[in-house]
Design a protein around this motif. Structure first.
Motif, PDB file in Angstrom:
ATOM      1  N   ALA A  20      44.152  47.405  45.301  1.00 37.29           N
ATOM      2  CA  ALA A  20      42.715  47.384  45.562  1.00 37.29           C
ATOM      3  C   ALA A  20      42.468  47.429  47.062  1.00 37.29           C
ATOM      4  O   ALA A  20      43.257  46.915  47.849  1.00 37.29           O
ATOM      5  N   GLN A  21      41.352  48.046  47.433  1.00 31.28           N
ATOM      6  CA  GLN A  21      40.979  48.127  48.849  1.00 31.28           C
ATOM      7  C   GLN A  21      39.877  47.108  49.115  1.00 31.28           C
ATOM      8  O   GLN A  21      38.865  47.057  48.401  1.00 31.28           O
ATOM      9  N   ARG A  22      40.080  46.314  50.157  1.00 32.56           N
ATOM     10  CA  ARG A  22      39.121  45.272  50.519  1.00 32.56           C
ATOM     11  C   ARG A  22      37.793  45.895  50.958  1.00 32.56           C
ATOM     12  O   ARG A  22      37.761  47.008  51.459  1.00 32.56           O
ATOM     13  N   LYS A  23      36.724  45.142  50.763  1.00 29.16           N
ATOM     14  CA  LYS A  23      35.398  45.608  51.173  1.00 29.16           C
ATOM     15  C   LYS A  23      35.317  45.774  52.694  1.00 29.16           C
ATOM     16  O   LYS A  23      36.152  45.237  53.429  1.00 29.16           O
ATOM     17  N   GLU A  24      34.276  46.460  53.136  1.00 25.83           N
ATOM     18  CA  GLU A  24      34.090  46.734  54.566  1.00 25.83           C
ATOM     19  C   GLU A  24      33.708  45.505  55.384  1.00 25.83           C
ATOM     20  O   GLU A  24      34.027  45.424  56.556  1.00 25.83           O
ATOM     21  N   ASN A  25      33.019  44.545  54.794  1.00 28.49           N
ATOM     22  CA  ASN A  25      32.448  43.420  55.550  1.00 28.49           C
ATOM     23  C   ASN A  25      33.247  42.128  55.428  1.00 28.49           C
ATOM     24  O   ASN A  25      32.693  41.052  55.547  1.00 28.49           O
ATOM     25  N   CYS A  48      43.395  31.290  38.226  1.00 29.66           N
ATOM     26  CA  CYS A  48      42.741  31.956  39.351  1.00 29.66           C
ATOM     27  C   CYS A  48      42.883  33.474  39.223  1.00 29.66           C
ATOM     28  O   CYS A  48      41.912  34.216  39.380  1.00 29.66           O
ATOM     29  N   LEU A  49      44.095  33.932  38.937  1.00 33.93           N
ATOM     30  CA  LEU A  49      44.331  35.373  38.821  1.00 33.93           C
ATOM     31  C   LEU A  49      43.530  35.993  37.688  1.00 33.93           C
ATOM     32  O   LEU A  49      42.920  37.051  37.862  1.00 33.93           O
ATOM     33  N   VAL A  50      43.524  35.363  36.534  1.00 34.15           N
ATOM     34  CA  VAL A  50      42.768  35.886  35.400  1.00 34.15           C
ATOM     35  C   VAL A  50      41.293  36.008  35.779  1.00 34.15           C
ATOM     36  O   VAL A  50      40.649  37.039  35.532  1.00 34.15           O
ATOM     37  N   ARG A  51      40.736  34.970  36.403  1.00 34.73           N
ATOM     38  CA  ARG A  51      39.333  34.971  36.817  1.00 34.73           C
ATOM     39  C   ARG A  51      39.057  36.042  37.859  1.00 34.73           C
ATOM     40  O   ARG A  51      38.120  36.836  37.739  1.00 34.73           O
ATOM     41  N   GLU A  52      39.875  36.085  38.902  1.00 33.50           N
ATOM     42  CA  GLU A  52      39.651  37.025  39.994  1.00 33.50           C
ATOM     43  C   GLU A  52      39.749  38.489  39.542  1.00 33.50           C
ATOM     44  O   GLU A  52      38.953  39.325  39.948  1.00 33.50           O
ATOM     45  N   ILE A  53      40.716  38.804  38.710  1.00 30.06           N
ATOM     46  CA  ILE A  53      40.894  40.187  38.251  1.00 30.06           C
ATOM     47  C   ILE A  53      39.720  40.598  37.363  1.00 30.06           C
ATOM     48  O   ILE A  53      39.240  41.730  37.433  1.00 30.06           O
ATOM     49  N   LEU A  57      37.621  43.477  39.192  1.00 27.90           N
ATOM     50  CA  LEU A  57      37.956  44.788  38.625  1.00 27.90           C
ATOM     51  C   LEU A  57      37.565  44.973  37.163  1.00 27.90           C
ATOM     52  O   LEU A  57      37.722  46.071  36.623  1.00 27.90           O
ATOM     53  N   GLY A  58      37.089  43.929  36.498  1.00 30.43           N
ATOM     54  CA  GLY A  58      36.692  44.044  35.104  1.00 30.43           C
ATOM     55  C   GLY A  58      37.844  44.187  34.134  1.00 30.43           C
ATOM     56  O   GLY A  58      37.670  44.699  33.027  1.00 30.43           O
ATOM     57  N   LEU A  59      39.026  43.718  34.522  1.00 33.32           N
ATOM     58  CA  LEU A  59      40.213  43.836  33.681  1.00 33.32           C
ATOM     59  C   LEU A  59      40.625  42.485  33.115  1.00 33.32           C
ATOM     60  O   LEU A  59      40.403  41.442  33.744  1.00 33.32           O
ATOM     61  N   ARG A  96      34.038  46.275  41.059  1.00 32.29           N
ATOM     62  CA  ARG A  96      33.026  45.220  41.013  1.00 32.29           C
ATOM     63  C   ARG A  96      32.954  44.443  42.318  1.00 32.29           C
ATOM     64  O   ARG A  96      31.872  44.123  42.804  1.00 32.29           O
ATOM     65  N   ASP A  97      34.107  44.075  42.868  1.00 31.51           N
ATOM     66  CA  ASP A  97      34.126  43.275  44.099  1.00 31.51           C
ATOM     67  C   ASP A  97      35.257  43.756  45.011  1.00 31.51           C
ATOM     68  O   ASP A  97      36.002  42.954  45.579  1.00 31.51           O
ATOM     69  N   CYS A  98      35.379  45.069  45.114  1.00 28.59           N
ATOM     70  CA  CYS A  98      36.333  45.686  46.029  1.00 28.59           C
ATOM     71  C   CYS A  98      35.761  47.044  46.422  1.00 28.59           C
ATOM     72  O   CYS A  98      34.828  47.535  45.786  1.00 28.59           O
ATOM     73  N   HIS A  99      36.288  47.634  47.461  1.00 19.54           N
ATOM     74  CA  HIS A  99      35.787  48.931  47.924  1.00 19.54           C
ATOM     75  C   HIS A  99      36.305  50.063  47.044  1.00 19.54           C
ATOM     76  O   HIS A  99      35.589  51.003  46.726  1.00 19.54           O
TER      77      HIS A  99
END
Length: 129
Positions: A20-25, A48-53, A57-59, A96-99
Motif C-alpha cells: 500500500a502507498q501512504r497518503k500524501e499528508n 490490530c491487523l484485522v481492524r487496520e486492513i 483496504l476493505g479486506l 479507503r485509507d491509503c493513496h
C-alpha cells in the motif's frame, strides 16, 4: 523519544503480495509499505491487523504467524514494526485509507520506494522466496 508499536500484514495471494502507498499528508508520504497500523490500547497485534486492513483496504484477513520484527528510528520516533504473514479471506481491495495499493510479485518489490522501516522486510522476503 516516543516508541510506537505498529503492525504490518504480508498478505500473499496467487503468488503476489499486497503493498500500500501512504497518503500524501502523513509521515513518510507516498512511500510504499506493507499495510497495517498503530496498535491501540487493549488490542493484540493480530486484532490490530484485522481492524487496520479492513479500515484501510476493505479486506478480511486471517493472521497466521510473525514473520519479522523491525526496530527503526525516524527522528524522534522509535518504531517497533511487527510483521505477520496473513491469508486473504475475502473482500475486494479498495483505497479507503491509503493513496494506492498493488498486488506485486516478490521480485518486483525493489521497484517501489518503500518506507525505511519496511526495507528489511522486503529484503527478507526476497531471500525466502
Amino acid at each position: 523519544m516516543q516508541t510506537i508499536v505498529v503492525t504490518a500484514a504480508i498478505i500473499k495471494h496467487r503468488d503476489r503480495v499486497l503493498i500500500a502507498q501512504r497518503k500524501e499528508n502523513v509521515h513518510q508520504a507516498l512511500k510504499w509499505e506493507f499495510p497495517g497500523g498503530k496498535l491501540e490500547a487493549g488490542e493484540s497485534p493480530e486484532q490490530c491487523l484485522v481492524r487496520e486492513i479492513r479500515e484501510e483496504l476493505g479486506l478480511t484477513i486471517n493472521v497466521q504467524k510473525i514473520f519479522e520484527v523491525v526496530s527503526h528510528i525516524y527522528g524522534e520516533r522509535h518504531i517497533i514494526l511487527l510483521c505477520y504473514l496473513c491469508r486473504l479471506i475475502g473482500g475486494s481491495a479498495q483505497t479507503r485509507d491509503c493513496h494506492d495499493f498493488r498486488w506485486v510479485e516478490i521480485n518486483e518489490l525493489y521497484f517501489y520506494d518503500f518506507a525505511e522501516a519496511d526495507l528489511p522486510v522486503v529484503s527478507n522476503l526476497q531471500k525466502r522466496k
